[in-house]
Design an enzyme around this catalytic site. Structure first.
Site, PDB file in Angstrom:
ATOM      1  N   CYS A   1       1.001  -1.282  -0.026  1.00 20.52           N
ATOM      2  CA  CYS A   1       0.129   0.197  -0.084  1.00 20.52           C
ATOM      3  C   CYS A   1       1.059   1.282  -0.002  1.00 20.52           C
ATOM      4  O   CYS A   1       2.003   1.099  -0.217  1.00 20.52           O
ATOM      5  CB  CYS A   1      -1.079   0.024   1.139  1.00 20.52           C
ATOM      6  SG  CYS A   1      -0.090  -0.125   2.813  1.00 20.52           S
TER       7      CYS A   1
ATOM      8  N   CYS B   1      -1.151   0.788   7.507  1.00 17.51           N
ATOM      9  CA  CYS B   1      -2.529   0.576   7.613  1.00 17.51           C
ATOM     10  C   CYS B   1      -3.080  -0.580   6.907  1.00 17.51           C
ATOM     11  O   CYS B   1      -3.262  -1.795   7.209  1.00 17.51           O
ATOM     12  CB  CYS B   1      -3.407   1.724   6.964  1.00 17.51           C
ATOM     13  SG  CYS B   1      -3.376   3.184   8.064  1.00 17.51           S
ATOM     14  N   ARG B   2      -3.205  -0.441   5.556  1.00 21.56           N
ATOM     15  CA  ARG B   2      -3.956  -1.641   4.608  1.00 21.56           C
ATOM     16  C   ARG B   2      -2.734  -2.759   4.608  1.00 21.56           C
ATOM     17  O   ARG B   2      -3.488  -3.975   4.750  1.00 21.56           O
ATOM     18  CB  ARG B   2      -4.208  -1.109   3.266  1.00 21.56           C
ATOM     19  CG  ARG B   2      -5.353  -0.285   3.451  1.00 21.56           C
ATOM     20  CD  ARG B   2      -5.653   0.493   2.037  1.00 21.56           C
ATOM     21  NE  ARG B   2      -4.424   1.446   1.772  1.00 21.56           N
ATOM     22  CZ  ARG B   2      -4.565   2.083   0.603  1.00 21.56           C
ATOM     23  NH1 ARG B   2      -5.229   2.104  -0.242  1.00 21.56           N
ATOM     24  NH2 ARG B   2      -3.326   3.152   0.502  1.00 21.56           N
ATOM     25  N   SER B   3      -1.652  -2.538   4.195  1.00 27.90           N
ATOM     26  CA  SER B   3      -0.835  -4.010   3.699  1.00 27.90           C
ATOM     27  C   SER B   3      -0.443  -4.583   4.794  1.00 27.90           C
ATOM     28  O   SER B   3      -0.387  -5.853   5.002  1.00 27.90           O
ATOM     29  CB  SER B   3       0.122  -3.476   2.646  1.00 27.90           C
ATOM     30  OG  SER B   3       1.188  -2.616   3.300  1.00 27.90           O
TER      31      SER B   3
ATOM     32  N   ASP C   1      -8.168   3.338   1.192  1.00 27.84           N
ATOM     33  CA  ASP C   1      -7.204   3.958   2.291  1.00 27.84           C
ATOM     34  C   ASP C   1      -7.968   4.538   3.509  1.00 27.84           C
ATOM     35  O   ASP C   1      -8.814   5.655   3.332  1.00 27.84           O
ATOM     36  CB  ASP C   1      -6.290   5.245   1.641  1.00 27.84           C
ATOM     37  CG  ASP C   1      -5.245   5.637   2.564  1.00 27.84           C
ATOM     38  OD1 ASP C   1      -5.272   5.233   3.538  1.00 27.84           O
ATOM     39  OD2 ASP C   1      -4.599   6.516   2.013  1.00 27.84           O
TER      40      ASP C   1
ATOM     41  N   ASN D   1       2.373   1.661   4.247  1.00 24.78           N
ATOM     42  CA  ASN D   1       2.780   0.523   4.882  1.00 24.78           C
ATOM     43  C   ASN D   1       2.307   0.556   6.342  1.00 24.78           C
ATOM     44  O   ASN D   1       3.117  -0.073   7.218  1.00 24.78           O
ATOM     45  CB  ASN D   1       4.151  -0.031   4.605  1.00 24.78           C
ATOM     46  CG  ASN D   1       4.401  -1.561   5.332  1.00 24.78           C
ATOM     47  OD1 ASN D   1       5.534  -1.733   5.468  1.00 24.78           O
ATOM     48  ND2 ASN D   1       3.499  -2.396   4.974  1.00 24.78           N
TER      49      ASN D   1
HETATM   50  P1  4NP Z   1      -1.862   2.877   3.908  1.00 20.13           P
HETATM   51  O1  4NP Z   1      -2.388   4.389   4.692  1.00 20.13           O
HETATM   52  O2  4NP Z   1      -1.485   3.145   2.647  1.00 20.13           O
HETATM   53  O3  4NP Z   1      -3.024   1.791   3.892  1.00 20.13           O
HETATM   54  O4  4NP Z   1      -0.697   2.493   4.847  1.00 20.13           O
HETATM   55  C1  4NP Z   1      -1.724   5.545   4.762  1.00 20.13           C
HETATM   56  C2  4NP Z   1      -0.742   5.798   5.563  1.00 20.13           C
HETATM   57  C3  4NP Z   1       0.012   6.847   5.943  1.00 20.13           C
HETATM   58  C4  4NP Z   1      -0.343   7.919   4.888  1.00 20.13           C
HETATM   59  C5  4NP Z   1      -1.247   7.519   3.819  1.00 20.13           C
HETATM   60  C6  4NP Z   1      -1.985   6.338   3.723  1.00 20.13           C
HETATM   61  N1  4NP Z   1       0.387   9.121   4.900  1.00 20.13           N
HETATM   62  O5  4NP Z   1       0.237   9.890   3.992  1.00 20.13           O
HETATM   63  O6  4NP Z   1       1.334   9.091   5.707  1.00 20.13           O
END
Ligand code: 4NP
Length: 158
Positions: free
Chosen positions: A7, A12-14, A124, A10
């Site tokens: 994702c 939240c989702r992955s 997200d 790294n």
């Molecule tokens: P992820 O979510 O891609 O599911 O881990 C996010 C985590 C952090 C950010 C964006 C999305 N960020 O912009 O810091």
């Protein structure tokens, strides 16, 4: 079989998908047969544990172990059999990173393995609410169940 979830951050989702798939494989006695990992396309959170909201949601469903944030790298296309992107942006970023055209076949949208939910991406949740984190886990459980079924029956993953 080696599976990498990717994702943006790294956190939240992955990592959630990694934890759900790995712990479900363990429950099925398949942990030895499948390697699971996750990585992000941005380096803002390198070395961090998953977002506290995701850890809370994971714990509430009985999941207990997670990895720390790392950046996806070209070598991952050699080291993994299946690279599962959470959304179209991840897919684009991964296509750009892929070191050889023939390795692009390893790249898929994670949501393509969801069958109980009619979705094309895993959205997200970072700027969202608790329900958005729950939705990610619902989708991670859905796709993990189908991946495990495919591993068990040795159905080729398309
Ligand atoms: P992820 O979510 O891609 O599911 O881990 C996010 C985590 C952090 C950010 C964006 C999305 N960020 O912009 O810091």
């Amino acid at each position: 079989m080696r599976v990498l979830f990717v994702c943006l951050g790294n956190i939240c989702r992955s990592p959630a998908a990694e934890t759900v798939l790995r712990e479900r494989l363990e429950r099925e006695g398949l942990a030895e047969a499948v390697t699971v990992d996750s990585a992000g396309t941005i380096d803002y959170h390198l070395g961090s544990e998953p977002d506290p909201r995701m850890r809370k949601a994971l714990r509430a469903r009985g999941y207990t172990q997670w990895s720390r944030c790392r950046l996806v790298q070209p070598q991952d296309f050699f080291d993994f059999d299946l690279i599962l992107a959470m959304d179209q942006q991840n897919l684009l970023d991964l296509r750009r990173l892929c070191p050889r055209p023939e390795l692009l076949d390893k790249l898929k949208l994670a949501a393509s393995y969801c069958t109980r939910h009619n979705v094309t991406i895993i959205p997200d949740p970072y700027y969202g609410q608790a329900a958005d984190f729950e939705h990610v886990l619902d989708l991670a459980e859905d796709l993990s169940q189908n991946l495990i079924q495919a591993f068990k029956t040795q159905t080729p993953l398309t």
